[in-house]
Design an enzyme around this catalytic site. Sequence first.
Site, PDB file in Angstrom:
ATOM      1  N   ASP A 145      -0.024 -28.539 -10.669  1.00 44.33           N
ATOM      2  CA  ASP A 145      -0.219 -29.694 -11.547  1.00 44.33           C
ATOM      3  C   ASP A 145       0.179 -29.318 -12.982  1.00 44.33           C
ATOM      4  O   ASP A 145      -0.180 -28.236 -13.473  1.00 44.33           O
ATOM      5  CB  ASP A 145      -1.716 -30.053 -11.463  1.00 44.33           C
ATOM      6  CG  ASP A 145      -2.047 -31.399 -12.060  1.00 44.33           C
ATOM      7  OD1 ASP A 145      -1.164 -32.264 -12.104  1.00 44.33           O
ATOM      8  OD2 ASP A 145      -3.216 -31.582 -12.467  1.00 44.33           O
ATOM      9  N   GLY A 162      -5.167 -38.769 -14.949  1.00 43.42           N
ATOM     10  CA  GLY A 162      -6.327 -39.178 -15.735  1.00 43.42           C
ATOM     11  C   GLY A 162      -7.198 -40.176 -15.008  1.00 43.42           C
ATOM     12  O   GLY A 162      -7.717 -41.129 -15.602  1.00 43.42           O
ATOM     13  N   THR A 209     -11.835 -34.252 -14.079  1.00 40.05           N
ATOM     14  CA  THR A 209     -13.042 -34.257 -14.936  1.00 40.05           C
ATOM     15  C   THR A 209     -14.306 -34.713 -14.210  1.00 40.05           C
ATOM     16  O   THR A 209     -15.361 -34.075 -14.335  1.00 40.05           O
ATOM     17  CB  THR A 209     -12.791 -35.161 -16.168  1.00 40.05           C
ATOM     18  OG1 THR A 209     -11.634 -34.668 -16.832  1.00 40.05           O
ATOM     19  CG2 THR A 209     -13.965 -35.153 -17.123  1.00 40.05           C
TER      20      THR A 209
HETATM   21  P1  13P Z   1      -8.944 -36.397 -15.196  1.00 37.28           P
HETATM   22  O1  13P Z   1      -9.512 -35.077 -15.565  1.00 37.28           O
HETATM   23  O2  13P Z   1      -9.041 -37.408 -16.303  1.00 37.28           O
HETATM   24  O3  13P Z   1      -9.458 -36.909 -13.894  1.00 37.28           O
HETATM   25  O4  13P Z   1      -7.352 -36.192 -14.997  1.00 37.28           O
HETATM   26  C1  13P Z   1      -6.906 -35.421 -13.914  1.00 37.28           C
HETATM   27  C2  13P Z   1      -5.450 -35.179 -13.988  1.00 37.28           C
HETATM   28  O5  13P Z   1      -4.672 -36.015 -14.384  1.00 37.28           O
HETATM   29  C3  13P Z   1      -4.964 -33.868 -13.536  1.00 37.28           C
HETATM   30  O6  13P Z   1      -3.588 -33.773 -13.652  1.00 37.28           O
HETATM   31 ZN    ZN Z   2      -2.805 -34.945 -15.254  1.00 41.47          ZN
END
Ligand code: 13P
Ligand code: ZN
Length: 277
Positions: free
Chosen positions: A82, A207, A231
Amino acid sequence: MLVKNAKDILMKAKSGNFVIPSFNFIDLDSARVFCRTAEKHNFPLILAFAEVHKNLIALEEAALVGKFLAEECKAPVILHLDHGTETEYCVRAMELGFTSVMIDASMNDFEGNVRTTREVVEAARAYGVQVEAEIGHVGSNVTESDSSLYTEPEEAARFVSESGCDSLAVSIGTSHGVYKTGTPKLNFDVLHGIARTIPDTPLVLHGGSGSGDDNLARCSREGITKINICTDCYVAALKAVKDPALTDYFDAKAASDKAVQEVAEHYYKVFGTKPID
Ligand code: 13P
Ligand code: ZN
């Protein structure tokens, strides 16, 4: 099982109008929880290691842990890098056995983004690895989403054709981390425009945490194929270990795992994920 052809699985989810979640693992425990949850329901999983977490677990360690657990899992697992920031790092991930990589050159201008993405795509062909790229930009911990960073449908189409990427992360109003101003308002017109312009490219939403279950369920019905969640898993884990009744470290670890599993199961439900044969 470790899935070699990630695009194939993403296309199945795309035609079935559901999302495959991408959960970020940061250690052996979290990777194991995601794989066991996927296996329990026979759901596909994108097990993601983010370059930004390399201080918690090195790429080499993440590859060993990820490959072992993915191979052992009875459900299909894509081992994904990622937010890779450089070509060399992405290539190293491919050498180590990642079956999918994201090159995030979205901070560059259009031509620079195409150039770097193209480089990774060319390298990836030799490994049979699929490449996700990003156009528009998904920020972090923003207070207001900036519509000037939304992905333009026409630009997305040109980007896919010039870079050769297999899937595309788009910006429609989400942001990484915790939202300071509550549930964001997503721009579904932008999403529909992109989905219409590049119907054969799986679209990715970054996100995902805190973006609102209704928003995310709608994304999964209306054109998104992969949603990234990080998150929310670790906010839940922290809350669980803060339980004053916990006095034993091993119990705290178990409580943390359980909290992460509940977040994963919640999102599988919101996304309408289905088993893939
Ligand atoms: P969040 O931490 O906001 O869920 O985003 C995860 C993400 O986009 C990892 O690439
Ligand atoms: Zn991301």
